[in-house]
Design an enzyme around this catalytic site. Structure first.
Site, PDB file in Angstrom:
ATOM      1  N   GLU A 163      84.692  45.153  77.684  1.00  0.00           N
ATOM      2  CA  GLU A 163      85.444  44.111  76.787  1.00  0.00           C
ATOM      3  C   GLU A 163      86.972  45.238  75.945  1.00  0.00           C
ATOM      4  OE1 GLU A 163      83.852  42.272  73.236  1.00  0.00           O
ATOM      5  OE2 GLU A 163      83.851  40.768  74.036  1.00  0.00           O
TER       6      GLU A 163
ATOM      7  N   CYS B 156      85.844  36.246  72.405  1.00  0.00           N
ATOM      8  CA  CYS B 156      85.168  37.192  73.626  1.00  0.00           C
ATOM      9  C   CYS B 156      85.578  36.184  74.723  1.00  0.00           C
ATOM     10  CB  CYS B 156      83.592  36.906  72.100  1.00  0.00           C
ATOM     11  SG  CYS B 156      83.560  34.951  71.984  1.00  0.00           S
TER      12      CYS B 156
ATOM     13  N   LYS C  39      76.292  37.075  56.773  1.00  0.00           N
ATOM     14  CA  LYS C  39      76.327  38.802  56.330  1.00  0.00           C
ATOM     15  C   LYS C  39      77.671  38.442  56.807  1.00  0.00           C
ATOM     16  CE  LYS C  39      76.597  42.133  57.162  1.00  0.00           C
ATOM     17  NZ  LYS C  39      78.693  43.312  57.546  1.00  0.00           N
TER      18      LYS C  39
ATOM     19  N   GLU D 223      75.295  36.172  70.419  1.00  0.00           N
ATOM     20  CA  GLU D 223      76.270  35.749  70.630  1.00  0.00           C
ATOM     21  C   GLU D 223      77.431  36.892  70.906  1.00  0.00           C
ATOM     22  OE1 GLU D 223      77.048  32.891  72.208  1.00  0.00           O
ATOM     23  OE2 GLU D 223      76.497  32.337  71.478  1.00  0.00           O
TER      24      GLU D 223
HETATM   25  P1  NAD Z   1      80.476  44.754  65.652  1.00  0.00           P
HETATM   26  O1  NAD Z   1      79.000  43.816  66.371  1.00  0.00           O
HETATM   27  O2  NAD Z   1      79.522  46.205  64.742  1.00  0.00           O
HETATM   28  O3  NAD Z   1      80.166  44.028  63.824  1.00  0.00           O
HETATM   29  C1  NAD Z   1      79.444  42.647  63.507  1.00  0.00           C
HETATM   30  C2  NAD Z   1      79.064  42.490  62.617  1.00  0.00           C
HETATM   31  O4  NAD Z   1      77.681  43.317  62.905  1.00  0.00           O
HETATM   32  C3  NAD Z   1      79.604  43.241  61.355  1.00  0.00           C
HETATM   33  O5  NAD Z   1      79.346  41.821  60.619  1.00  0.00           O
HETATM   34  C4  NAD Z   1      78.685  43.644  61.195  1.00  0.00           C
HETATM   35  O6  NAD Z   1      78.973  44.526  59.807  1.00  0.00           O
HETATM   36  C5  NAD Z   1      77.560  43.912  61.382  1.00  0.00           C
HETATM   37  N1  NAD Z   1      76.927  45.196  62.208  1.00  0.00           N
HETATM   38  C6  NAD Z   1      76.554  45.753  62.303  1.00  0.00           C
HETATM   39  N2  NAD Z   1      76.512  47.173  62.294  1.00  0.00           N
HETATM   40  C7  NAD Z   1      74.974  46.333  62.318  1.00  0.00           C
HETATM   41  C8  NAD Z   1      74.300  46.912  62.242  1.00  0.00           C
HETATM   42  N3  NAD Z   1      73.744  48.162  62.436  1.00  0.00           N
HETATM   43  N4  NAD Z   1      72.780  45.997  62.175  1.00  0.00           N
HETATM   44  C9  NAD Z   1      73.349  44.970  61.290  1.00  0.00           C
HETATM   45  N5  NAD Z   1      74.450  44.225  61.545  1.00  0.00           N
HETATM   46  C10 NAD Z   1      75.983  45.341  61.626  1.00  0.00           C
HETATM   47  O7  NAD Z   1      81.529  45.103  65.805  1.00  0.00           O
HETATM   48  P2  NAD Z   1      82.913  45.400  65.485  1.00  0.00           P
HETATM   49  O8  NAD Z   1      82.786  47.166  65.082  1.00  0.00           O
HETATM   50  O9  NAD Z   1      83.580  44.564  64.198  1.00  0.00           O
HETATM   51  O10 NAD Z   1      83.652  45.811  66.859  1.00  0.00           O
HETATM   52  C11 NAD Z   1      83.774  46.267  68.030  1.00  0.00           C
HETATM   53  C12 NAD Z   1      83.691  45.650  69.054  1.00  0.00           C
HETATM   54  O11 NAD Z   1      82.442  44.328  69.401  1.00  0.00           O
HETATM   55  C13 NAD Z   1      85.177  44.918  69.476  1.00  0.00           C
HETATM   56  O12 NAD Z   1      85.479  45.577  69.721  1.00  0.00           O
HETATM   57  C14 NAD Z   1      84.538  43.892  70.670  1.00  0.00           C
HETATM   58  O13 NAD Z   1      84.599  44.252  71.698  1.00  0.00           O
HETATM   59  C15 NAD Z   1      83.060  43.674  69.984  1.00  0.00           C
HETATM   60  N6  NAD Z   1      83.356  41.903  69.176  1.00  0.00           N
HETATM   61  C16 NAD Z   1      82.198  41.123  69.748  1.00  0.00           C
HETATM   62  C17 NAD Z   1      82.858  40.024  68.883  1.00  0.00           C
HETATM   63  C18 NAD Z   1      82.304  38.895  69.496  1.00  0.00           C
HETATM   64  O14 NAD Z   1      82.777  37.603  69.205  1.00  0.00           O
HETATM   65  N7  NAD Z   1      81.623  38.570  71.122  1.00  0.00           N
HETATM   66  C19 NAD Z   1      83.336  39.782  67.504  1.00  0.00           C
HETATM   67  C20 NAD Z   1      83.845  40.737  66.819  1.00  0.00           C
HETATM   68  C21 NAD Z   1      83.640  42.001  67.469  1.00  0.00           C
END
Ligand code: NAD
Length: 462
Positions: A369, A279, A170, A245
């Site tokens: 972050e 990250c 996903k 991660e």
């Molecule tokens: P997020 O964690 O919401 O999204 C990451 C993935 O999780 C996406 O595929 C999203 O659709 C999915 N997701 C979201 N809610 C979910 C749920 N309840 N159950 C299952 N899956 C779910 O991240 P974001 O909102 O896109 O970004 C927000 C912050 O996250 C960024 O500002 C950053 O600080 C952090 N981030 C970190 C990384 C990393 O590589 N560590 C990557 C992206 C974002």
């Protein structure tokens, strides 16, 4: 604008169960470039069933056959490298050169590394009167973010397939197009039906359904700590394996005697690359008080050079979030020496490369972050102080140490609570385990350590 209506399930593009779609927006100009289906619980269920059905046969293939599929996959990724790079530029906003050299190139290396590991890894070992079999964990549910959209999928799918697992991915809402390209590449590479499946959709709908599905044996998630924590809890309740991660706030520690100009310039480049959406970025630069003013000057000059060279952030929400952090830094008393909260362009989700001086360890911008092109420069008194600051966050994903003497840098690195440390500018190694100490995550990706995440052992006694 292209309207895609299928999801890759059981080896074919199948229409989605529901009518909803997700708009894919180019963050450089705000144009909608495509729509993809917003998958539902039904789509996730169909994909997990396909993955389960494909599991026995794939798990039973000889490792050499899995190695061959992955080698062909790597070749397909090479053949489609330009298309991949163009797609990442369109949906993430990454500059074309970065898309080529990182977003399209790294997955090729990673797929290749798992082709080799599948062929060479000892899936059986002897210990005393036992033979230990390393067997696939089963069906993997992978939930991935948008910041390195292809890499983060391949870093899960390639080791999963090498191990003999099947997978449902996903991808992030913002970057589903390159994920679709990967599904096409898997098909072209002859990966059997059901071994790799793709469901596009919203996190709280499709992502959550995948994390909760009883047919998934291992959930591998990359993204925010907030969502990771929830996924960990769901997995624990179902006694499922989980790999997380998460975020980082990595320290770039410049010890007295290091090549200051090089350490600062490489450090600034590390933060600005991918518009700070990394990250493992070294977002805290730690400098001895005697060299502090010089380092701040060098960092401000280096950041100013980035002006037009970085891409936008992925979307307007992230742009607002990052600008909010910059405003908070100013409000908490840090000194802006480059950039600032004002958008540098009228159009697109751009944020100016920003450097803060006089940052203290307790400030929000030194703890949380930010995920944008924002560097905090902190002052330390001596090595013990530097270590305390470096280890003084909830995170521990990456880091760097610079010193005149390599042994001194290594001695410092040994005391850092973090999963990776680059010594005097050491390069990224796609075979080295990547993952976090503390709240940066659970588990490791890449190389042999990434492969073993997808294996479980069975001991036969003789
Ligand atoms: P997020 O964690 O919401 O999204 C990451 C993935 O999780 C996406 O595929 C999203 O659709 C999915 N997701 C979201 N809610 C979910 C749920 N309840 N159950 C299952 N899956 C779910 O991240 P974001 O909102 O896109 O970004 C927000 C912050 O996250 C960024 O500002 C950053 O600080 C952090 N981030 C970190 C990384 C990393 O590589 N560590 C990557 C992206 C974002």
């Amino acid at each position: 604008m292209k309207a895609y209506d299928g999801m890759y399930i059981g080896g074919a593009w199948r229409p989605a169960a529901g009518p909803d779609v997700i708009e894919v927006v180019n963050p450089a100009d705000g144009q909608v470039i495509a729509t993809v289906p917003a998958g539902t619980v039904e789509d996730v269920d169909a994909a997990v069933r396909a993955a389960r059905a494909a599991l026995p046969a794939w798990a039973a293939t000889a490792p050499a056959e899995r190695a061959t599929r992955l080698a062909v996959l790597r070749d397909v990724l090479v053949a489609r490298q330009d298309e991949i790079a163009r797609t990442v530029t369109a949906e993430l906003g990454a500059p074309p050169k970065l898309s080529q050299t990182v977003h399209a190139a790294v997955p090729i290396v990673v797929a290749g590394s798992y082709a080799e590991l599948a062929a060479t890894y000892p899936f059986e070992e002897r210990t005393g009167n036992s033979t230990v079999l390393h067997e696939p964990v089963g069906v993997v549910g992978a939930i991935t973010p948008w910041n390195y959209p292809l890499h983060q999928i391949v870093a899960k799918a390639a080791p999963a397939l090498a191990a003999g697992c099947t997978i449902v991915v996903k991808p992030a809402e913002d970057t589903p197009l390159v994920a679709r390209l990967l599904a096409e590449a898997m098909h072209e590479a002859g990966v059997p039906a059901g071994v790799f499946n793709l469901v596009t959709g919203l996190g709280p709908v499709a992502g959550q359904a995948l994390a909760e599905h009883p047919g998934v044996d291992l959930v591998s998630f990359t993204g925010s700590t907030a969502v990771g924590r929830r996924i960990g809890a769901v997995a624990a309740a179902a006694v499922k394996k989980v790999a997380l991660e998460l975020g980082g706030k990595s320290a770039n520690v410049i010890l007295p005697g290091a090549d200051l100009a090089r350490a600062v310039n490489v450090g600034v480049a590390n933060v600005m690359s991918n518009s700070g959406q990394t990250c493992s970025a070294w977002t805290r630069m730690l400098v001895h008080r005697d060299q502090y003013d010089e380092a701040v000057e060098l960092a401000a000059a280096a950041a100013a050079k980035y002006g037009d060279r970085i891409g936008p952030l992925v979307n307007a929400k992230q742009q607002e979030r990052v600008r909010g952090y910059i405003e908070k830094g100013v409000a908490e008393g840090a000194r802006l020496v480059a950039g600032g909260p004002d958008a540098p362009r009228e159009q697109g989700c751009f944020v100016s490369p920003t450097v803060f001086a006089d940052v203290t360890p307790d400030m929000t911008i030194a703890q949380e972050e930010i995920f944008g092109p924002v560097l905090s420069v902190l002052r330390y008194e001596d090595e013990e102080d530097a270590l305390r600051i470096a280890n003084g966050t909830v995170y521990g994903l990456a880091g760097a140490v610079w010193a005149a003497d390599e042994a001194q840098a290594v001695a410092f690195a040994r005391r850092m609570e973090t999963g990776q440390v680059d010594i005097n500018g050491g390069r990224f190694n796609p075979l080295a385990p990547f993952g976090g100490y503390k709240q940066s995550g659970v588990g490791r990706e890449l190389g042999v350590h990434g492969l073993t995440e997808y294996l479980q052992t069975k001991s036969l006694q003789f």
